[in-house]
Design a protein around this motif. Structure first.
Motif: not given
Ligand code: MN
Ligand code: 8DG
Ligand code: MN
Length: 385
Positions: A203-204, A206, A309, A325
């Motif tokens: 979804h993103d 990182d 991110d 993370w």
């Molecule tokens: Mn993220």
């Protein structure tokens, strides 16, 4: 064989961080059903029930093969009465009536719609739902009441809910490296999150950034962001500076010590990524100002909005940040719970604190953190709990 296995004990270990959980597993229909109920419970504010369904789903994800009969559930931990009933329904009928009803319910559908907006959490979505809002158009009408983040989330709704492909993540990695290395050639840029766990979509994207010489990384992020902005890559960004103080930040030991929120210098952004394959011959900038809450308009542009991110960690905290993370969120939650209850230690993305010895336990790698915790090392691709 899983860690924590004994001759007559459970065949599956109690904590998610004691198990290996690959991305692809054999019980997708069951875990989808349980995770829908976990989500629905969360939408209703029942965190405990939500966690119970999440734990049950996570146990099934770690099984080596498909569950075929209810009897196979008895040696498994974390399967409550309600989960067992749902599993039985899916095993016998292929679907659960309760889950199907949830998926069709107005509240669930609206909450899904709203929580998929960048910057909108469950609490905000519940409030909007209670105020009678139901559609993205309803939200557009109240545009001025939205935060800057939510406005960006709404504006790029379609793109941000189109999965980011691995190839796109790689492209963004090269871009971030180019930006970072201009200012600090010896810095390292690491892809974390779901992609590090082997996911092919996310979804993103990182990233974790560090430099072997501690303090060199201070101030790096704002330069990187300014450069990316000057090149036209930034559609939205929100940066925070580092608010963590070593050694022995008392914050770490207060109640929120094991929380997933950390205090690194970071930037939550939306980047403008050029499309690699299609639309090569569109005039540059066409549609660039468009508001794209409707499907289809993304394809008419030569670019796509992608959530990125960026997190900067001092070198001595890097292994903790990397572990924190990489996820999954449930794996992280289980790690912290295991540390606290089984080891009397506090783990977060900055450090590991041993309450009995009253000291921080340093680590130069993720492996060392697992060693401190007395856990068998779980590689990133097996952390999909
Ligand atoms: Mn993220
Ligand atoms: P996805 O993007 O592919 O959907 O999945 P993901 O990569 O696993 O999820 P994510 O939402 O991007 O989160 C990645 C990890 O980052 C997750 O394990 C939680 C962790 N994390 C921290 N601190 C913080 C924080 O302050 N905010 C957020 N959003 N995530 C954090 O360690
Ligand atoms: Mn992610």
């Amino acid at each position: 064989v899983h860690a924590g296995v004994t001759e007559d004990g459970p065949r599956v270990a109690l904590y998610g961080c004691q198990r290996r959980t690959p991305l692809a597993h054999s019980n997708q229909a069951l875990t989808d059903a349980l995770e829908t109920l976990a989500e629905e419970a969360g939408f209703g504010g029942s965190e405990g029930r939500s966690l119970a369904f999440t734990r049950a789903a996570s146990v099934l994800k770690s099984l080596p093969g498909p569950l075929t009969s209810l009897g196979e559930l008895s040696p498994l931990p974390c399967i409550g009465e309600h989960s067992r009933k749902v599993i039985q329904e899916v095993l016998e009928d292929g679907v659960s009536v309760e889950v199907e009803r949830v998926k069709l319910s107005e509240r669930y559908r609206t909450m899904k719609l709203f929580t998929k907006i960048f910057g909108v959490g469950v609490k905000t979505a519940i409030r909007w739902y209670q105020e009678g809002l139901r559609t993205l158009a309803d939200l557009q009408e109240r545009h001025t009441e939205l935060t800057r983040e939510q406005q960006a989330g709404l504006q790029h709704y379609t793109d941000l809910n189109t999965p980011v492909e691995r190839s796109e993540a790689d492209t963004i990695e090269r871009l971030v490296q180019e930006a970072v290395w201009q200012f600090l050639p010896d810095a390292s840029v690491m892809l974390t999150g779901g992609f590090r766990r082997g996911k092919q979509q996310g979804h993103d994207v990182d990233f974790l950034i560090t430099h072997p010489q501690e303090d060199k990384e201070v101030g790096l992020l704002s330069k990187v962001i300014r450069w990316l902005d000057s090149q036209g890559f930034i559609l939205y960004q929100h940066s925070q500076r580092n608010t963590y103080q070593l050694p022995g930040d008392p914050e770490l030991l207060s109640s929120g010590g094991g929380s997933s929120m950390d205090r690194f210098e970071r930037c939550f952004s939306i980047l403008r990524l050029a499309r690699l394959t299609q639309d090569k011959d569109l005039p540059p900038g066409s549609g660039a100002q468009g508001i794209c809450t409707q499907g289809g308009c993304g394809a008419a542009r030569g670019w796509k909005a992608v959530r990125v991110d960026l997190v900067v960690a001092p070198f001595s905290q890097f292994p903790f940040a990397l572990l924190g993370w990489t996820g999954s969120r449930h794996f992280e939650r289980e790690l912290r719970r295991f540390a606290k209850h089984k080891r009397k230690m506090i783990l977060n993305s900055h450090a590991l604190y041993d309450m009995a010895q009253q000291m921080f336990l340093p680590a130069a790698s993720e492996e060392e953190i697992f060693q401190h915790l007395g856990l068998e090392y779980v590689p990133p691709t097996e952390r999909n709990a």
